[in-house]
Scaffold this motif. Structure first.
Motif, PDB file in Angstrom:
ATOM      1  N   SER A 170       0.835  -1.211   0.000  1.00 31.96           N
ATOM      2  CA  SER A 170       0.000   0.000   0.000  1.00 31.96           C
ATOM      3  C   SER A 170       0.865   1.253   0.000  1.00 31.96           C
ATOM      4  O   SER A 170       1.965   1.275   0.567  1.00 31.96           O
ATOM      5  CB  SER A 170      -0.932  -0.001   1.215  1.00 31.96           C
ATOM      6  OG  SER A 170      -0.193   0.060   2.419  1.00 31.96           O
ATOM      7  N   PHE A 171       0.351   2.278  -0.681  1.00 31.67           N
ATOM      8  CA  PHE A 171       1.042   3.569  -0.819  1.00 31.67           C
ATOM      9  C   PHE A 171       0.081   4.674  -0.417  1.00 31.67           C
ATOM     10  O   PHE A 171      -1.024   4.759  -0.972  1.00 31.67           O
ATOM     11  CB  PHE A 171       1.462   3.786  -2.284  1.00 31.67           C
ATOM     12  CG  PHE A 171       2.327   2.676  -2.824  1.00 31.67           C
ATOM     13  CD1 PHE A 171       3.714   2.748  -2.713  1.00 31.67           C
ATOM     14  CD2 PHE A 171       1.759   1.564  -3.424  1.00 31.67           C
ATOM     15  CE1 PHE A 171       4.521   1.724  -3.196  1.00 31.67           C
ATOM     16  CE2 PHE A 171       2.559   0.536  -3.915  1.00 31.67           C
ATOM     17  CZ  PHE A 171       3.941   0.612  -3.804  1.00 31.67           C
ATOM     18  N   ASP A 172       0.496   5.517   0.533  1.00 30.66           N
ATOM     19  CA  ASP A 172      -0.381   6.581   1.017  1.00 30.66           C
ATOM     20  C   ASP A 172       0.402   7.856   1.278  1.00 30.66           C
ATOM     21  O   ASP A 172       1.621   7.830   1.460  1.00 30.66           O
ATOM     22  CB  ASP A 172      -1.085   6.123   2.295  1.00 30.66           C
ATOM     23  CG  ASP A 172      -2.172   5.105   1.991  1.00 30.66           C
ATOM     24  OD1 ASP A 172      -3.269   5.518   1.583  1.00 30.66           O
ATOM     25  OD2 ASP A 172      -1.897   3.891   2.107  1.00 30.66           O
ATOM     26  N   LEU A 173      -0.362   8.957   1.343  1.00 27.62           N
ATOM     27  CA  LEU A 173       0.266  10.272   1.490  1.00 27.62           C
ATOM     28  C   LEU A 173       0.777  10.521   2.915  1.00 27.62           C
ATOM     29  O   LEU A 173       1.796  11.162   3.107  1.00 27.62           O
ATOM     30  CB  LEU A 173      -0.744  11.363   1.105  1.00 27.62           C
ATOM     31  CG  LEU A 173      -0.210  12.784   1.038  1.00 27.62           C
ATOM     32  CD1 LEU A 173       0.885  12.891  -0.026  1.00 27.62           C
ATOM     33  CD2 LEU A 173      -1.344  13.764   0.726  1.00 27.62           C
ATOM     34  N   ASP A 174       0.027  10.011   3.896  1.00 27.22           N
ATOM     35  CA  ASP A 174       0.475  10.228   5.274  1.00 27.22           C
ATOM     36  C   ASP A 174       0.185   8.988   6.110  1.00 27.22           C
ATOM     37  O   ASP A 174      -0.472   8.053   5.656  1.00 27.22           O
ATOM     38  CB  ASP A 174      -0.172  11.478   5.881  1.00 27.22           C
ATOM     39  CG  ASP A 174      -1.680  11.440   5.763  1.00 27.22           C
ATOM     40  OD1 ASP A 174      -2.252  10.339   5.903  1.00 27.22           O
ATOM     41  OD2 ASP A 174      -2.290  12.497   5.505  1.00 27.22           O
ATOM     42  N   ALA A 175       0.680   9.019   7.344  1.00 24.26           N
ATOM     43  CA  ALA A 175       0.584   7.837   8.209  1.00 24.26           C
ATOM     44  C   ALA A 175      -0.870   7.498   8.530  1.00 24.26           C
ATOM     45  O   ALA A 175      -1.232   6.326   8.653  1.00 24.26           O
ATOM     46  CB  ALA A 175       1.368   8.065   9.488  1.00 24.26           C
ATOM     47  N   GLU A 176      -1.708   8.541   8.623  1.00 22.64           N
ATOM     48  CA  GLU A 176      -3.112   8.282   8.944  1.00 22.64           C
ATOM     49  C   GLU A 176      -3.793   7.498   7.822  1.00 22.64           C
ATOM     50  O   GLU A 176      -4.510   6.527   8.057  1.00 22.64           O
ATOM     51  CB  GLU A 176      -3.819   9.624   9.158  1.00 22.64           C
ATOM     52  CG  GLU A 176      -5.127   9.512   9.880  1.00 22.64           C
ATOM     53  CD  GLU A 176      -5.807  10.877   9.963  1.00 22.64           C
ATOM     54  OE1 GLU A 176      -7.032  10.922   9.833  1.00 22.64           O
ATOM     55  OE2 GLU A 176      -5.078  11.892  10.127  1.00 22.64           O
ATOM     56  N   ALA A 177      -3.522   7.917   6.585  1.00 25.56           N
ATOM     57  CA  ALA A 177      -4.082   7.188   5.439  1.00 25.56           C
ATOM     58  C   ALA A 177      -3.467   5.788   5.361  1.00 25.56           C
ATOM     59  O   ALA A 177      -4.135   4.813   4.973  1.00 25.56           O
ATOM     60  CB  ALA A 177      -3.825   7.956   4.151  1.00 25.56           C
ATOM     61  N   GLY A 178      -2.192   5.695   5.733  1.00 25.73           N
ATOM     62  CA  GLY A 178      -1.534   4.384   5.757  1.00 25.73           C
ATOM     63  C   GLY A 178      -2.210   3.447   6.736  1.00 25.73           C
ATOM     64  O   GLY A 178      -2.354   2.248   6.487  1.00 25.73           O
ATOM     65  N   ARG A 179      -2.678   3.999   7.830  1.00 21.05           N
ATOM     66  CA  ARG A 179      -3.374   3.212   8.845  1.00 21.05           C
ATOM     67  C   ARG A 179      -4.701   2.679   8.280  1.00 21.05           C
ATOM     68  O   ARG A 179      -5.107   1.545   8.547  1.00 21.05           O
ATOM     69  CB  ARG A 179      -3.616   4.099  10.075  1.00 21.05           C
ATOM     70  CG  ARG A 179      -4.377   3.472  11.189  1.00 21.05           C
ATOM     71  CD  ARG A 179      -3.486   2.498  11.923  1.00 21.05           C
ATOM     72  NE  ARG A 179      -4.260   1.396  12.464  1.00 21.05           N
ATOM     73  CZ  ARG A 179      -3.933   0.728  13.570  1.00 21.05           C
ATOM     74  NH1 ARG A 179      -2.840   1.027  14.219  1.00 21.05           N
ATOM     75  NH2 ARG A 179      -4.679  -0.268  13.993  1.00 21.05           N
ATOM     76  N   VAL A 180      -5.363   3.511   7.469  1.00 24.90           N
ATOM     77  CA  VAL A 180      -6.616   3.064   6.840  1.00 24.90           C
ATOM     78  C   VAL A 180      -6.335   1.883   5.912  1.00 24.90           C
ATOM     79  O   VAL A 180      -7.045   0.881   5.912  1.00 24.90           O
ATOM     80  CB  VAL A 180      -7.284   4.220   6.050  1.00 24.90           C
ATOM     81  CG1 VAL A 180      -8.459   3.716   5.221  1.00 24.90           C
ATOM     82  CG2 VAL A 180      -7.722   5.327   6.998  1.00 24.90           C
ATOM     83  N   ALA A 181      -5.247   1.998   5.133  1.00 24.35           N
ATOM     84  CA  ALA A 181      -4.880   0.903   4.221  1.00 24.35           C
ATOM     85  C   ALA A 181      -4.599  -0.374   5.013  1.00 24.35           C
ATOM     86  O   ALA A 181      -5.009  -1.472   4.619  1.00 24.35           O
ATOM     87  CB  ALA A 181      -3.644   1.300   3.407  1.00 24.35           C
ATOM     88  N   TYR A 182      -3.925  -0.205   6.138  1.00 21.45           N
ATOM     89  CA  TYR A 182      -3.593  -1.350   7.007  1.00 21.45           C
ATOM     90  C   TYR A 182      -4.875  -2.002   7.533  1.00 21.45           C
ATOM     91  O   TYR A 182      -5.031  -3.227   7.500  1.00 21.45           O
ATOM     92  CB  TYR A 182      -2.735  -0.835   8.167  1.00 21.45           C
ATOM     93  CG  TYR A 182      -2.113  -1.882   9.060  1.00 21.45           C
ATOM     94  CD1 TYR A 182      -0.885  -2.443   8.746  1.00 21.45           C
ATOM     95  CD2 TYR A 182      -2.744  -2.300  10.237  1.00 21.45           C
ATOM     96  CE1 TYR A 182      -0.286  -3.387   9.573  1.00 21.45           C
ATOM     97  CE2 TYR A 182      -2.156  -3.245  11.077  1.00 21.45           C
ATOM     98  CZ  TYR A 182      -0.932  -3.776  10.744  1.00 21.45           C
ATOM     99  OH  TYR A 182      -0.342  -4.715  11.569  1.00 21.45           O
ATOM    100  N   ASN A 183      -5.810  -1.150   7.970  1.00 23.41           N
ATOM    101  CA  ASN A 183      -7.078  -1.675   8.495  1.00 23.41           C
ATOM    102  C   ASN A 183      -7.865  -2.430   7.419  1.00 23.41           C
ATOM    103  O   ASN A 183      -8.491  -3.444   7.692  1.00 23.41           O
ATOM    104  CB  ASN A 183      -7.938  -0.537   9.050  1.00 23.41           C
ATOM    105  CG  ASN A 183      -7.376   0.023  10.347  1.00 23.41           C
ATOM    106  OD1 ASN A 183      -6.459  -0.569  10.946  1.00 23.41           O
ATOM    107  ND2 ASN A 183      -7.890   1.167  10.781  1.00 23.41           N
ATOM    108  N   LYS A 184      -7.833  -1.924   6.192  1.00 23.43           N
ATOM    109  CA  LYS A 184      -8.552  -2.616   5.105  1.00 23.43           C
ATOM    110  C   LYS A 184      -8.006  -4.031   4.932  1.00 23.43           C
ATOM    111  O   LYS A 184      -8.757  -4.997   4.807  1.00 23.43           O
ATOM    112  CB  LYS A 184      -8.395  -1.860   3.779  1.00 23.43           C
ATOM    113  CG  LYS A 184      -9.242  -0.612   3.699  1.00 23.43           C
ATOM    114  CD  LYS A 184      -9.098   0.028   2.329  1.00 23.43           C
ATOM    115  CE  LYS A 184      -9.879   1.335   2.286  1.00 23.43           C
ATOM    116  NZ  LYS A 184      -9.693   2.073   1.044  1.00 23.43           N
ATOM    117  N   MET A 185      -6.682  -4.152   4.917  1.00 30.26           N
ATOM    118  CA  MET A 185      -6.091  -5.468   4.743  1.00 30.26           C
ATOM    119  C   MET A 185      -6.384  -6.358   5.958  1.00 30.26           C
ATOM    120  O   MET A 185      -6.664  -7.541   5.811  1.00 30.26           O
ATOM    121  CB  MET A 185      -4.575  -5.356   4.524  1.00 30.26           C
ATOM    122  CG  MET A 185      -4.187  -4.834   3.149  1.00 30.26           C
ATOM    123  SD  MET A 185      -4.575  -5.997   1.805  1.00 30.26           S
ATOM    124  CE  MET A 185      -5.948  -5.180   1.037  1.00 30.26           C
TER     125      MET A 185
END
Ligand code: 5CA
Length: 451
Positions: A170-185
């Motif tokens: 996953s690729f995201d602009l900031d850590a918060e969005a990265g956390r969303v990507a992590y939660n999806k997986m």
């Protein structure tokens, strides 16, 4: 509809070399059963060929993984197995990976390697194609063979050297969005393993050579597991998110993940008996098999490899990344570890190589042969997956083989039953048997009502 003729096969025409004897080299039940049921054969240490029956299971597992990745918004691509050493020098992992990496030199003396994972390659693809924050979030995955030159390959496909893995990035602009990507997986993983009939427990984990600051391992409980597991018993009946889970609702996802990480669950590496907050009577101590592992590692690869985008204010930002693995080939063994009895495998319907095993008790008897041929054709035409044991073998041999292979349903046709118009339907999982008319048995198996 074009029918796939590989879904309905006659045993006399099917390459299914089952073994009566237990192979001496196999130490755990899944390895023994996969060899005996003619699913795999060893090519060299930790490297296996998948025979037709095993390949059907592998493809079913792969497809469930794919559907749940797609549902969570990840996009499938395919990267090669062979990668260039230079790419790994950029991240600094070429030396770190040590002897586990299989290194190859091509005819031009270029250093290559058989990929053990793909953080570097996917980051390079991202860095050369994606330039703007508008293209984020992005999650790309593939399902591909990997090679890790394990010191002790063992337990068949469970710890191989060559193994089949789903890896998403996953690729995201900031850590918060990265956390969303992590939660999806995270949520997709809960669904993926539940669909395979497995009870899975996410555990806080060490990040090892992948690196990063947040990581969970997904383990299924099985006596032969390589890791010791300590968790609160609440995990044994936590609710798995439904098919309709809304991946666009980030608060709902965060809530699911919070629920599934609220209780104590760790492997032995992280367990400290003295500091364990769970009272003894609520602590489950067991063994588990790691079937998935997810990581959030921020800019660990994006910085050295120059993966940056232009942010909303025009500034350049290194993207925040995570990686998410599932051991697709390991799962074939892990499911057997979780579902078997003394006679053989017991496949959950979702991953079974065929749904129905048709057993002709008296091959060569006109009535039995005719009835079986009819049943076979009806099931085939209804799109059912059926393996018809039409060999000229004793009933005992056919029963033993069917139990070993572990198809969910066995439909047994014998001369005595046919005289009174009945066949026997046996469910492999519970062993229940029922005598039914041919029509009712077929209706049951094809999900139609008997006329
Ligand atoms: N890059 C990260 C995530 S994509 C990664 O490689 N993670 S991993 O090392 O944990 O591997 C992901 C999954 O592959 C593991 O959870 C495990 O299920 C499976 N796996 C790892 N090594 C082996 C092996 N030697 N044989 C079979 N499966 C394996």
């Amino acid at each position: 509809m074009i029918r796939d003729s590989s879904n309905a096969v006659r045993r006399t025409r099917y390459f299914l070399p089952t073994l009566k004897e237990t192979p001496a080299e196999a130490q755990i039940v899944s390895h023994r059963l996969m060899l005996r049921a003619g699913m795999i054969r060893q090519a060299s240490a930790g490297i296996y060929s998948w025979l037709p029956l095993g390949m059907r299971v592998l493809k079913k597992i792969e497809q469930i993984v794919r559907e749940e990745q797609n549902r969570a918004g990840a996009q499938e691509l395919l990267m090669p197995t062979i990668q260039s050493a230079d790419l790994w020098r950029q991240s600094g992992r070429y030396d770190d990976y040590g002897k586990e990496m299989l290194r190859i030199t091509d005819r031009h003396e270029r250093e290559m390697l058989y990929g053990p994972t793909n953080e570097e390659l996917i980051t390079q693809i991202f860095a050369s194609e994606v330039k703007s924050y508008r293209d984020l979030p992005l999650n790309l995955y593939h399902i591909q063979w990997k090679f890790r030159d394990e010191v002790r390959p063992r337990f068949g496909v469970m710890r191989g050297r060559e193994f089949y893995m789903k890896d998403a990035y996953s690729f995201d602009l900031d850590a918060e969005a990265g956390r969303v990507a992590y939660n999806k997986m995270f949520v997709a993983y809960l669904r993926t393993f539940a669909r395979m009939g497995l009870k899975v427990i996410p555990m806080r984990a060490d990040t090892g050579p992948i690196g990063g600051d947040m990581s969970h391992e997904f383990l299924i409980l099985a006596e032969t597991g390589e890791s010791a597991v300590y968790c609160h018993k609440a995990y044994l009946d936590m609710e798995v998110p439904a098919e309709g889970v809304d991946y666009g609702n980030h608060d709902a996802l965060a809530k699911i993940v919070a629920g599934w990480t609220a209780e104590y669950a760790v492997t032995d590496e992280m367990h400290d008996a003295a500091a364990c907050p769970v009272p003894a009577d609520q602590l489950v101590t067991a063994r588990g098999i790691e079937v998935g592992h997810i990581f959030f590692f921020g800019t660990k690869y994006s910085e050295p490899m120059g993966a940056k985008v232009t942010g909303p204010g025009g500034e350049e930002v290194f993207v925040e990344m995570g990686s998410y693995g599932i051991g697709v080939s390991r799962l074939a063994g892990a499911i057997i570890e979780a579902c078997h009895d003394d006679a053989g495998a017991i496949w959950p319907e979702s991953v079974a190589p065929f749904q129905v095993g048709l057993v002709n008790l008296r091959q060569g008897d006109d009535a039995c042969d005719a009835a079986c041929s009819d049943i076979f054709a009806t099931l085939r035409d209804a799109g059912q997956e059926v393996l018809y044991d039409d060999r000229d073998e004793r009933a005992g041999v056919k029963f033993a083989d069917m139990d070993l292979i572990g198809l969910p349903w066995q439909l047994v046709v014998g001369p005595r039953g046919l005289k009174s118009g009945v066949v026997e339907l046996k469910r492999r999982a519970g062993g229940e048997r029922e005598e039914l008319s041919v029509e009712s048995a077929l209706a049951r198996l094809t999900g139609k009502r008997a006329s």
